[in-house]
Scaffold this active site. Sequence first.
Site, mmCIF file in Angstrom:
data_model
loop_
_atom_site.group_PDB
_atom_site.id
_atom_site.type_symbol
_atom_site.label_atom_id
_atom_site.label_comp_id
_atom_site.label_asym_id
_atom_site.label_seq_id
_atom_site.Cartn_x
_atom_site.Cartn_y
_atom_site.Cartn_z
ATOM 1 N N ARG A 83 0.848 -1.188 0.000
ATOM 2 C CA ARG A 83 0.000 0.000 0.000
ATOM 3 C C ARG A 83 0.885 1.240 0.000
ATOM 4 O O ARG A 83 1.749 1.378 0.858
ATOM 5 C CB ARG A 83 -0.890 -0.007 1.250
ATOM 6 N N HIS A 129 -2.881 11.021 1.410
ATOM 7 C CA HIS A 129 -2.266 10.746 2.712
ATOM 8 C C HIS A 129 -1.616 12.051 3.194
ATOM 9 O O HIS A 129 -0.400 12.156 3.320
ATOM 10 C CB HIS A 129 -1.263 9.598 2.592
ATOM 11 N N ASN A 175 -6.535 8.564 3.832
ATOM 12 C CA ASN A 175 -5.925 7.918 4.982
ATOM 13 C C ASN A 175 -6.238 8.720 6.232
ATOM 14 O O ASN A 175 -5.914 9.905 6.309
ATOM 15 C CB ASN A 175 -4.404 7.849 4.833
ATOM 16 N N GLU A 176 -6.872 8.089 7.204
ATOM 17 C CA GLU A 176 -7.099 8.699 8.514
ATOM 18 C C GLU A 176 -7.578 10.147 8.419
ATOM 19 O O GLU A 176 -6.890 11.067 8.881
ATOM 20 C CB GLU A 176 -5.823 8.633 9.360
ATOM 21 N N ASN A 309 -6.794 1.396 10.376
ATOM 22 C CA ASN A 309 -5.450 1.612 10.921
ATOM 23 C C ASN A 309 -5.568 1.636 12.429
ATOM 24 O O ASN A 309 -6.409 2.371 12.965
ATOM 25 C CB ASN A 309 -4.893 2.982 10.507
ATOM 26 N N TYR A 311 -3.088 1.063 16.245
ATOM 27 C CA TYR A 311 -1.737 0.834 16.758
ATOM 28 C C TYR A 311 -1.663 0.421 18.216
ATOM 29 O O TYR A 311 -0.710 -0.217 18.637
ATOM 30 C CB TYR A 311 -0.897 2.105 16.578
ATOM 31 N N GLU A 379 -2.988 -0.519 8.253
ATOM 32 C CA GLU A 379 -1.776 -0.135 8.996
ATOM 33 C C GLU A 379 -1.814 -0.710 10.397
ATOM 34 O O GLU A 379 -2.864 -0.705 11.053
ATOM 35 C CB GLU A 379 -1.662 1.394 9.158
ATOM 36 N N TRP A 431 2.774 -1.210 9.106
ATOM 37 C CA TRP A 431 3.447 0.074 8.984
ATOM 38 C C TRP A 431 4.787 -0.060 9.665
ATOM 39 O O TRP A 431 4.821 -0.215 10.860
ATOM 40 C CB TRP A 431 2.621 1.195 9.635
ATOM 41 N N GLU A 438 8.329 10.653 10.134
ATOM 42 C CA GLU A 438 7.159 10.463 10.984
ATOM 43 C C GLU A 438 6.541 11.828 11.335
ATOM 44 O O GLU A 438 6.453 12.225 12.487
ATOM 45 C CB GLU A 438 7.545 9.648 12.227
ATOM 46 N N TRP A 439 6.134 12.564 10.319
ATOM 47 C CA TRP A 439 5.387 13.813 10.485
ATOM 48 C C TRP A 439 6.070 14.734 11.493
ATOM 49 O O TRP A 439 7.260 14.968 11.357
ATOM 50 C CB TRP A 439 3.922 13.503 10.826
#
Length: 482
Positions: A83, A129, A175-176, A309, A311, A379, A431, A438-439
């Site tokens: 993806r 995204h 995405n999200e 997604n 985590y 994810e 992921w 990472e942003w």
Amino acid sequence: STEFDPTLEGSLPPDFHWGFATAAAQIEGAWNRDGRGPSIWDTFCHSGGNIKDNTTVDDACMSYDLIEEDVARMKSYGINAYRFSLSWSRIIPLGGKDDPVNEAGIAYYSKLVDRLLENGITPFLTLYHWDLPESLYRRYGGMLNKARYTLDFMRYARVCFESFGDRVKYWITYNEPVLSARAGYAEGRHAPGHTSATEVWIVGHTEIVSHARVCAMYKQEFQPTQKGHIMITLSGDWCEPWDQDDPLDLEATKRAMDFDIGWFADPLYGKGECDYPASMRAQLGDRLPCFTAEEQRLIRGSSEFYGMNSYTSHFIKHRDGPPEENDAKGNIVRMDTNKDGKERGTESDTPWLRTAPWGWAKLLRWIWDRYQLPIYITENGTTAKGELGWRPNSNDDILEDPHRIDYYKSYVAEVAKASQEGIVIKSYLAWSLLDNFEWALGYTARFGVTWVDFEDPKRTRYTKRSALFLGEIFRHLIAQKR
Ligand code: GBH
């Protein structure tokens, strides 16, 4: 140890998709090459002070230049699905419906899709995204302007379906969407860095409506010939009350899940009228927009699957007093333990993320019961302690990452168990393929199963043990075709 529960052998169907996920801004680099226009994340990085380690996405993992190597690596890991997201401003540099298409951008993604297919890897493409073309933001505020934005997003989607839809059968619109609205427009942690009490709800509304319009267009104009599928990917973690016996914590927990998941999932998949959760209306009043009857019809059933997604898991405490003005989480506090001192899970390298598969097991069942759709896990993954300081010694080094292996082992086991119970789960995309940007944390959080040397101008990659471990697990879990 990599031994895996023998009772779970063959518990996943032969057509199960497993592999890795990435996103354009986080890996590609080449931010201004071959005609690409800037996105709001380029600007956010360049304006300084927004990223923890003061880095940018200019070069990232250099995946733009390293496609061949990256696909060969995927192949060596044994995956059957990958993806990735498309950079809108690489495809249409200025973003708008009347702006020119950049053929070099199309050629890049086309080549990537071809390489994947040649290697037996099914592509899953995310349209958005988080990297909105900067020009749309400047011209009319991007997603703050639903009418103009939606037309531009539809045109971009159309170009993608026309260019890649002959070969790509899995499309993800957003995405999200919760995260890009909340972190970008209420909390200011993500591009474009606003801290507004109203914009976040307008942006969310734009996302859900434009998603629905793109789905309708795909189904009418492309699906009959291309025979692909379209969905949206939502984020969300399981929440449990800090104090089981406190009705205020029970309510706060429900609100936490409404604001994290229900905000999008209820309008999209809920059983009642197509609308936002009642707890959100109660807290936000007029700030939450309303759907027109036509929008309601389009939204319901737009996404063919539940893209998920997730985590970690949280304990939730209520906050005393009224919510802060720009609160977008439901007036709650996330706790690492419950009242009895039970820890939510083992710490990773990232404060918000702990290994908490107990909650994942519950979340999968909750989504299945509440929304009743096949689930694509798009994810799941973790950072692992100690990786930031690791240095490769030689080319054949494998980085041992037992923390990540334990995480994957426990999470994937829950997928297999849920599947044995009859919950339909179609994919597990971890992921991430590579350590990446990472942003707001820049390069200080490594989520990859591949270690990337960001100090090396060639961005040399090194395999982590977890990459090989996941291959072993899925060979054990996926039943043979018969
Ligand atoms: C995903 O977001 C993204 O899709 C992906 O791009 C990203 O790299 C990956 O996961 C890893 O983070 O308010 O401080 O408690 C994950 C979304 C990010 C949602 C952290 C919750 C909590 C931050 N999560 N966030 S905090």
